[in-house]
Motif scaffolding. Sequence first.
Motif, short mmCIF file in Angstrom:
data_model
loop_
_atom_site.label_atom_id
_atom_site.label_comp_id
_atom_site.label_asym_id
_atom_site.label_seq_id
_atom_site.Cartn_x
_atom_site.Cartn_y
_atom_site.Cartn_z
N GLY A 43 0.83 -1.20 0.00
CA GLY A 43 0.00 0.00 0.00
C GLY A 43 0.87 1.26 0.00
N THR A 44 0.40 2.28 0.70
CA THR A 44 1.13 3.54 0.78
C THR A 44 2.31 3.42 1.73
N LEU A 45 3.49 3.88 1.29
CA LEU A 45 4.62 4.04 2.20
C LEU A 45 4.46 5.40 2.87
N ASP A 46 4.06 5.40 4.11
CA ASP A 46 3.72 6.64 4.83
C ASP A 46 4.86 6.99 5.79
N THR A 68 11.41 -5.24 -4.52
CA THR A 68 10.42 -4.50 -3.72
C THR A 68 9.92 -3.31 -4.52
N ILE A 69 8.66 -3.35 -4.91
CA ILE A 69 8.02 -2.27 -5.67
C ILE A 69 6.91 -1.68 -4.81
N ASP A 74 -6.19 1.92 -5.81
CA ASP A 74 -7.33 2.65 -5.27
C ASP A 74 -7.82 1.92 -4.01
N PRO A 75 -8.24 2.65 -2.99
CA PRO A 75 -8.40 4.11 -2.93
C PRO A 75 -7.20 4.85 -2.33
N GLU A 76 -6.04 4.22 -2.26
CA GLU A 76 -4.89 4.87 -1.64
C GLU A 76 -4.45 6.07 -2.46
N LYS A 77 -4.49 7.23 -1.85
CA LYS A 77 -4.32 8.48 -2.59
C LYS A 77 -2.91 8.67 -3.11
N HIS A 78 -1.91 8.24 -2.33
CA HIS A 78 -0.51 8.42 -2.71
C HIS A 78 0.23 7.10 -2.53
N ALA A 79 1.24 6.89 -3.37
CA ALA A 79 2.08 5.71 -3.18
C ALA A 79 3.12 5.95 -2.10
N VAL A 95 8.11 2.84 -8.18
CA VAL A 95 6.81 3.22 -7.63
C VAL A 95 5.73 3.02 -8.70
N ARG A 96 4.66 2.39 -8.31
CA ARG A 96 3.52 2.20 -9.20
C ARG A 96 2.24 2.60 -8.46
#
Length: 447
Positions: A43-46, A68-69, A74-79, A95-96
């Motif tokens: 998911g998102t790397l926060d 590691t990619i 969706d619905p994650e707004k940012h990668a 990043v995808r």
Amino acid sequence: LQLTIDLPDKQQNQFKKIFTTKADTPPINPDKVYHLSDIYQGGTLDLEALGIEGDKNGWVKIVGDPDTIIRADDPEKHAINIGDNSYIYFENITVRGGRTHSIYANKAHHIWINQCDIANWGRAPNVMKNGVAFELEDAAPINYDSAIYLRQSGVITIENCTIHDPRPMANDWRSGHPKGPNAFFAHANHPDPQYKGQVIIRNNTFTGKPEHRFNDVIEGRKNASALGGFVRDSAIYDNTLAYSNDDGIEIDGGQYNVLVYNNDISHTYTGVSAIPTRVGPSFVFNNYIHDLGDTTGKQWAAIKLGGLLTGAFGKSYLFHNLIAVNRNGFTASRFQQDSTLLTHAQNNVVITKHDNNAVGYNLLDQEDFDGSTFVNNYLINLKRAEPKVMGSITIPYAFAELVNVEKARQILSNGQQTRLPVAPAFHINNFSQLTADGEDFIYGIVQ
């Protein structure tokens, strides 16, 4: 780097000045080197949630690996969400995704992104209306979705990256002003003045595809503001930028010491937009702008200028660019109903190929403001076998006998760089580059 300069004054005394330049790589805290596989769980790397950030004495370093990619569906707004964390260096990250942006920050500073591959970001074009993409039937059109959007963030370096294949694509001008995705969205107005601007974009390849294009490859936020876009002390150089339905590079806004050079720009509606130059000066030099055209093949200008009387007071300087386009070279365009430009253009090569109404101008300057100067530029329209100009040429090219179709076609065959004779009076210190034998100027990309 620390330098000491000895300068003789009129009394032959020595003046010493010590100054520093920024490091070519940031200082890394060895205790804060993270391998992506150790901190990324999908998911998102926060980074904000993880509390990962450095300080001025030791940056965080996040290193990717082939297995590691970062994937954000969706619905994650940012990668990648940086938040307002700062002093972060990314290296070799793939990043995808990201529903709107792949890499996002808000009021961050000292961000460095190196050797990253970014694709497939942006909202899904589920609804099409008159060629314009929408995610939802009752939503606004998809616009500004960017591979990298560091909102109100400054002191940034983006280098050696590949950005390609956004999920949505931009409409062309048949459906109104293009709307759609960007590779990089410049919004460098950090709240703290010491961190405003200072954006470096170098050695990257940002490219769409013939039938799947960016809006602008590099777009600026708040074009009309002195604090818009790159703001100040920024440089965009050694990049390959291609396939947009509007601008290749948009530096509109403050443009206080903003440099655009050594870029290869093609397959865009306009090459470089510098309208308006609110503060200035900006410098556009040694670029190769060629083979322009949107999805339909339509194009406007290699370099777009104007808007002086709307409150802009900065000057744009255009040096040693190599321009080979079907339509127009230096073009005054309307901004808030004004197309007056304030420009000094010297030692450029501008070859236009077609000839029609508002087509084929080497210089199109309807207002002909006497504050602008056009000096020693090689100008020719191939259809006319002579320059096509609206406006005033201050000083024509020094070697008039070379302004002919045969020589122009030879220049076109040289590609991203050409050489023409030197007239010493037109040498520009710190900009003009000589060939190895010292006999000719270099026009276009300096290698």
